[in-house]
Scaffold this motif. Sequence first.
Motif, PDB file in Angstrom:
ATOM      1  N   TYR B  57     -59.932 -34.766 -21.391  1.00 60.54           N
ATOM      2  CA  TYR B  57     -59.609 -35.106 -19.992  1.00 60.54           C
ATOM      3  C   TYR B  57     -59.499 -33.885 -19.075  1.00 60.54           C
ATOM      4  O   TYR B  57     -59.756 -33.976 -17.888  1.00 60.54           O
ATOM      5  CB  TYR B  57     -58.293 -35.899 -19.927  1.00 60.54           C
ATOM      6  N   VAL B  58     -59.054 -32.769 -19.647  1.00 58.94           N
ATOM      7  CA  VAL B  58     -58.931 -31.552 -18.825  1.00 58.94           C
ATOM      8  C   VAL B  58     -59.578 -30.386 -19.561  1.00 58.94           C
ATOM      9  O   VAL B  58     -59.522 -30.312 -20.786  1.00 58.94           O
ATOM     10  CB  VAL B  58     -57.450 -31.206 -18.523  1.00 58.94           C
ATOM     11  N   SER B  59     -60.183 -29.470 -18.803  1.00 63.57           N
ATOM     12  CA  SER B  59     -60.910 -28.381 -19.455  1.00 63.57           C
ATOM     13  C   SER B  59     -60.015 -27.175 -19.745  1.00 63.57           C
ATOM     14  O   SER B  59     -60.348 -26.343 -20.578  1.00 63.57           O
ATOM     15  CB  SER B  59     -62.101 -27.957 -18.592  1.00 63.57           C
ATOM     16  N   SER B  60     -58.898 -27.053 -19.027  1.00 61.56           N
ATOM     17  CA  SER B  60     -57.990 -25.919 -19.237  1.00 61.56           C
ATOM     18  C   SER B  60     -56.662 -26.223 -18.555  1.00 61.56           C
ATOM     19  O   SER B  60     -56.547 -27.192 -17.802  1.00 61.56           O
ATOM     20  CB  SER B  60     -58.586 -24.650 -18.628  1.00 61.56           C
ATOM     21  N   LYS B  61     -55.678 -25.360 -18.792  1.00 63.40           N
ATOM     22  CA  LYS B  61     -54.378 -25.551 -18.146  1.00 63.40           C
ATOM     23  C   LYS B  61     -54.532 -25.390 -16.632  1.00 63.40           C
ATOM     24  O   LYS B  61     -53.936 -26.126 -15.850  1.00 63.40           O
ATOM     25  CB  LYS B  61     -53.366 -24.535 -18.702  1.00 63.40           C
ATOM     26  N   ASN B  63     -57.193 -26.034 -14.913  1.00 67.65           N
ATOM     27  CA  ASN B  63     -57.842 -27.250 -14.431  1.00 67.65           C
ATOM     28  C   ASN B  63     -56.810 -28.371 -14.265  1.00 67.65           C
ATOM     29  O   ASN B  63     -56.830 -29.120 -13.283  1.00 67.65           O
ATOM     30  CB  ASN B  63     -58.943 -27.653 -15.423  1.00 67.65           C
ATOM     31  N   LEU B  64     -55.881 -28.446 -15.221  1.00 68.56           N
ATOM     32  CA  LEU B  64     -54.823 -29.457 -15.148  1.00 68.56           C
ATOM     33  C   LEU B  64     -53.970 -29.244 -13.894  1.00 68.56           C
ATOM     34  O   LEU B  64     -53.631 -30.194 -13.179  1.00 68.56           O
ATOM     35  CB  LEU B  64     -53.962 -29.377 -16.419  1.00 68.56           C
ATOM     36  N   LEU B  65     -53.675 -27.985 -13.609  1.00 66.95           N
ATOM     37  CA  LEU B  65     -52.885 -27.679 -12.407  1.00 66.95           C
ATOM     38  C   LEU B  65     -53.644 -28.107 -11.149  1.00 66.95           C
ATOM     39  O   LEU B  65     -53.074 -28.714 -10.239  1.00 66.95           O
ATOM     40  CB  LEU B  65     -52.560 -26.178 -12.354  1.00 66.95           C
ATOM     41  N   SER B  66     -54.955 -27.825 -11.125  1.00 66.15           N
ATOM     42  CA  SER B  66     -55.765 -28.229  -9.966  1.00 66.15           C
ATOM     43  C   SER B  66     -55.724 -29.745  -9.790  1.00 66.15           C
ATOM     44  O   SER B  66     -55.610 -30.245  -8.663  1.00 66.15           O
ATOM     45  CB  SER B  66     -57.219 -27.780 -10.140  1.00 66.15           C
ATOM     46  N   ILE B  67     -55.823 -30.473 -10.909  1.00 67.30           N
ATOM     47  CA  ILE B  67     -55.791 -31.944 -10.836  1.00 67.30           C
ATOM     48  C   ILE B  67     -54.451 -32.414 -10.257  1.00 67.30           C
ATOM     49  O   ILE B  67     -54.398 -33.334  -9.436  1.00 67.30           O
ATOM     50  CB  ILE B  67     -56.040 -32.553 -12.240  1.00 67.30           C
ATOM     51  N   ILE B  68     -53.372 -31.750 -10.666  1.00 70.10           N
ATOM     52  CA  ILE B  68     -52.050 -32.109 -10.136  1.00 70.10           C
ATOM     53  C   ILE B  68     -52.008 -31.878  -8.625  1.00 70.10           C
ATOM     54  O   ILE B  68     -51.499 -32.702  -7.865  1.00 70.10           O
ATOM     55  CB  ILE B  68     -50.936 -31.300 -10.844  1.00 70.10           C
ATOM     56  N   TYR B  69     -52.569 -30.761  -8.188  1.00 71.40           N
ATOM     57  CA  TYR B  69     -52.574 -30.465  -6.751  1.00 71.40           C
ATOM     58  C   TYR B  69     -53.378 -31.503  -5.971  1.00 71.40           C
ATOM     59  O   TYR B  69     -52.989 -31.909  -4.876  1.00 71.40           O
ATOM     60  CB  TYR B  69     -53.110 -29.048  -6.493  1.00 71.40           C
ATOM     61  N   ILE B  70     -54.513 -31.930  -6.540  1.00 72.97           N
ATOM     62  CA  ILE B  70     -55.330 -32.943  -5.852  1.00 72.97           C
ATOM     63  C   ILE B  70     -54.532 -34.241  -5.721  1.00 72.97           C
ATOM     64  O   ILE B  70     -54.495 -34.869  -4.669  1.00 72.97           O
ATOM     65  CB  ILE B  70     -56.654 -33.185  -6.621  1.00 72.97           C
ATOM     66  N   GLN B  71     -53.844 -34.607  -6.816  1.00 72.61           N
ATOM     67  CA  GLN B  71     -53.033 -35.826  -6.786  1.00 72.61           C
ATOM     68  C   GLN B  71     -51.904 -35.691  -5.764  1.00 72.61           C
ATOM     69  O   GLN B  71     -51.606 -36.629  -5.010  1.00 72.61           O
ATOM     70  CB  GLN B  71     -52.454 -36.085  -8.186  1.00 72.61           C
ATOM     71  N   ALA B  72     -51.280 -34.513  -5.719  1.00 73.00           N
ATOM     72  CA  ALA B  72     -50.180 -34.291  -4.772  1.00 73.00           C
ATOM     73  C   ALA B  72     -50.687 -34.454  -3.340  1.00 73.00           C
ATOM     74  O   ALA B  72     -50.045 -35.109  -2.515  1.00 73.00           O
ATOM     75  CB  ALA B  72     -49.581 -32.904  -4.980  1.00 73.00           C
ATOM     76  N   LEU B  73     -51.849 -33.873  -3.057  1.00 76.33           N
ATOM     77  CA  LEU B  73     -52.416 -34.006  -1.707  1.00 76.33           C
ATOM     78  C   LEU B  73     -52.666 -35.467  -1.372  1.00 76.33           C
ATOM     79  O   LEU B  73     -52.400 -35.915  -0.258  1.00 76.33           O
ATOM     80  CB  LEU B  73     -53.738 -33.232  -1.606  1.00 76.33           C
ATOM     81  N   GLU B  74     -53.186 -36.213  -2.349  1.00 76.03           N
ATOM     82  CA  GLU B  74     -53.423 -37.644  -2.120  1.00 76.03           C
ATOM     83  C   GLU B  74     -52.122 -38.351  -1.753  1.00 76.03           C
ATOM     84  O   GLU B  74     -52.070 -39.119  -0.797  1.00 76.03           O
ATOM     85  CB  GLU B  74     -54.020 -38.290  -3.372  1.00 76.03           C
ATOM     86  N   ASN B  75     -51.068 -38.066  -2.523  1.00 73.75           N
ATOM     87  CA  ASN B  75     -49.769 -38.692  -2.237  1.00 73.75           C
ATOM     88  C   ASN B  75     -49.287 -38.336  -0.834  1.00 73.75           C
ATOM     89  O   ASN B  75     -48.745 -39.163  -0.115  1.00 73.75           O
ATOM     90  CB  ASN B  75     -48.702 -38.217  -3.232  1.00 73.75           C
ATOM     91  N   ILE B  76     -49.467 -37.065  -0.478  1.00 74.51           N
ATOM     92  CA  ILE B  76     -48.951 -36.583   0.804  1.00 74.51           C
ATOM     93  C   ILE B  76     -49.712 -37.207   1.968  1.00 74.51           C
ATOM     94  O   ILE B  76     -49.124 -37.658   2.942  1.00 74.51           O
ATOM     95  CB  ILE B  76     -49.020 -35.035   0.852  1.00 74.51           C
ATOM     96  N   PHE B  77     -51.042 -37.250   1.850  1.00 74.51           N
ATOM     97  CA  PHE B  77     -51.837 -37.690   2.998  1.00 74.51           C
ATOM     98  C   PHE B  77     -52.025 -39.202   3.081  1.00 74.51           C
ATOM     99  O   PHE B  77     -52.307 -39.730   4.147  1.00 74.51           O
ATOM    100  CB  PHE B  77     -53.191 -36.970   3.022  1.00 74.51           C
ATOM    101  N   GLU B  78     -51.868 -39.887   1.951  1.00 77.30           N
ATOM    102  CA  GLU B  78     -52.086 -41.333   1.960  1.00 77.30           C
ATOM    103  C   GLU B  78     -51.191 -42.013   2.999  1.00 77.30           C
ATOM    104  O   GLU B  78     -51.664 -42.695   3.901  1.00 77.30           O
ATOM    105  CB  GLU B  78     -51.794 -41.896   0.563  1.00 77.30           C
ATOM    106  N   ASN B  79     -49.880 -41.786   2.878  1.00 71.65           N
ATOM    107  CA  ASN B  79     -48.955 -42.419   3.819  1.00 71.65           C
ATOM    108  C   ASN B  79     -49.097 -41.851   5.222  1.00 71.65           C
ATOM    109  O   ASN B  79     -48.934 -42.568   6.200  1.00 71.65           O
ATOM    110  CB  ASN B  79     -47.512 -42.237   3.345  1.00 71.65           C
ATOM    111  N   LEU B  80     -49.393 -40.561   5.301  1.00 71.51           N
ATOM    112  CA  LEU B  80     -49.530 -39.948   6.624  1.00 71.51           C
ATOM    113  C   LEU B  80     -50.642 -40.642   7.405  1.00 71.51           C
ATOM    114  O   LEU B  80     -50.478 -40.977   8.578  1.00 71.51           O
ATOM    115  CB  LEU B  80     -49.831 -38.449   6.489  1.00 71.51           C
ATOM    116  N   HIS B  81     -51.771 -40.892   6.745  1.00 73.65           N
ATOM    117  CA  HIS B  81     -52.875 -41.554   7.439  1.00 73.65           C
ATOM    118  C   HIS B  81     -52.483 -42.950   7.897  1.00 73.65           C
ATOM    119  O   HIS B  81     -52.826 -43.377   8.995  1.00 73.65           O
ATOM    120  CB  HIS B  81     -54.112 -41.595   6.537  1.00 73.65           C
ATOM    121  N   MET B  82     -51.721 -43.648   7.057  1.00 75.87           N
ATOM    122  CA  MET B  82     -51.266 -44.988   7.455  1.00 75.87           C
ATOM    123  C   MET B  82     -50.391 -44.909   8.707  1.00 75.87           C
ATOM    124  O   MET B  82     -50.485 -45.741   9.602  1.00 75.87           O
ATOM    125  CB  MET B  82     -50.474 -45.632   6.314  1.00 75.87           C
ATOM    126  N   ILE B  83     -49.549 -43.888   8.767  1.00 77.42           N
ATOM    127  CA  ILE B  83     -48.665 -43.732   9.931  1.00 77.42           C
ATOM    128  C   ILE B  83     -49.490 -43.413  11.179  1.00 77.42           C
ATOM    129  O   ILE B  83     -49.286 -43.993  12.242  1.00 77.42           O
ATOM    130  CB  ILE B  83     -47.612 -42.623   9.674  1.00 77.42           C
TER     131      ILE B  83
END
Lengths: 254, 254
Positions: B57-61, B63-83
């Motif tokens: 699922y992940v190529s390196s640690k 890479n895992l950190l990058s995936i976490i950051y992408i998910q965090a951005l999604e969480n942050i912007f998802e609700n913001l866009h709705m607002i």
Amino acid sequence: MEGTDSQEDFKKLDKSLRIRRIIDTATRLFHQKGYRSTTLDDVSKELGITKAALYHYVSSKENLLSIIYIQALENIFENLHMILEKDLPPDKRLRLIIQNHIKNISIRYLPMLSVFLTEEGHLPESDSRKIREEKKKYTRVIEKTIEQGILQGLFLKADPKLQAYAILGMCNWIYKWYRPEHTPYTPDQIADGFVSLLEAGYLKKERAKECTDLGIPAGPIKKGKHETRKQIYYRLKKQCKAMIEIIDELEKTP
Amino acid sequence: MEGTDSQEDFKKLDKSLRIRRIIDTATRLFHQKGYRSTTLDDVSKELGITKAALYHYVSSKENLLSIIYIQALENIFENLHMILEKDLPPDKRLRLIIQNHIKNISIRYLPMLSVFLTEEGHLPESDSRKIREEKKKYTRVIEKTIEQGILQGLFLKADPKLQAYAILGMCNWIYKWYRPEHTPYTPDQIADGFVSLLEAGYLKKERAKECTDLGIPAGPIKKGKHETRKQIYYRLKKQCKAMIEIIDELEKTP
């Protein structure tokens, strides 16, 4: 050679100044690269001395971190004690605490605050416990000041602890965005902006306005108790003007 | 055995849920121990799978950190866009942004926000640049909302960027002191407390008071423009009462 120069410099320093230099250098490196990624080799190289010479002052990297934390606490509490000794009313006291935090802790000692707020997990447990206690003491001073402000009728009713967290967050966070060479605000501008926002938020409206309008210090005046007739007339006139404005609006409303 | 159970659990999950589980587990470990001190071995052990399976699922640690950051951005912007899609007046919009930040970002995703705000230095440079840009976008939304609030006469005059930093600091800092099992405040209490402090700080006094007193929504009403006569009478009566109080005080003042 740079190294030799610094070494000469370092050796010329008085002993207390040498420790200060070690603290400043290590703080800068820990701030830039993180505690874990910095070695005592890096620190001694940056100081232009041998690692053996560095061991004369610190016993380990962990010990160096503890020394930085002790220095940070001194910086934080030194000014706070001076402010508390002045025995000011809560509104004036809180303003000074906030201004001091922004200018003298977050901005002036930015690398030290950054290390202080992020590397606690690398301290020996006993030091770490002590740091947590000191942090609580600091928060408690702000909390108590707000409590007194509310009791004396100067501050709006609020949860003092929650408000202390809010204020500290705003002031601490500066270390994350303030960069001396890029940030287009002076420390004074930041302190003024934050104090305006916060005071409008926690001071009672009439109190905040009164102080600004009359140019009087935000002392412990209570309405109708220590106010002069002149100040009350002033408020009355303002109130009259506001009424006239409302009547004007009423006239225009169908 | 715990491990076998989790392994069974993990294998039973749908693929998209498996990635979600990996993200959650790694985020929790990075938050607890720090990115540098956590290995992919720790992550796979915690998931109850082999490291080889994790590499599926992940190529390196990193890479895992990058995936976490992408998910965090999604969480942050998802609700913001709705607002933002709601096209609200600036005061209502900023209130929702602050409430959302406190409850849905700082508290609900606390470990993720903590990693997001502290481990950026371990991302590959291109990801790190992207994160900085996205953070700026988020700050810029708050800044623009304040700008509009000032332009529309709803907010007190202030430096919008500085005020955005102040608000973000207060809201982000929550990850440093909020502990679900210890903190004696609910997310709603924190949001209400912070919003009260901030709104009293940035909204124009009469606007903030009007909205509270009349129980009307903080919409884009302009004084004497969309107000009903009833609302203006109400303000007039309040003003009269305040004047009478002042005259009473005057009577008592020598």
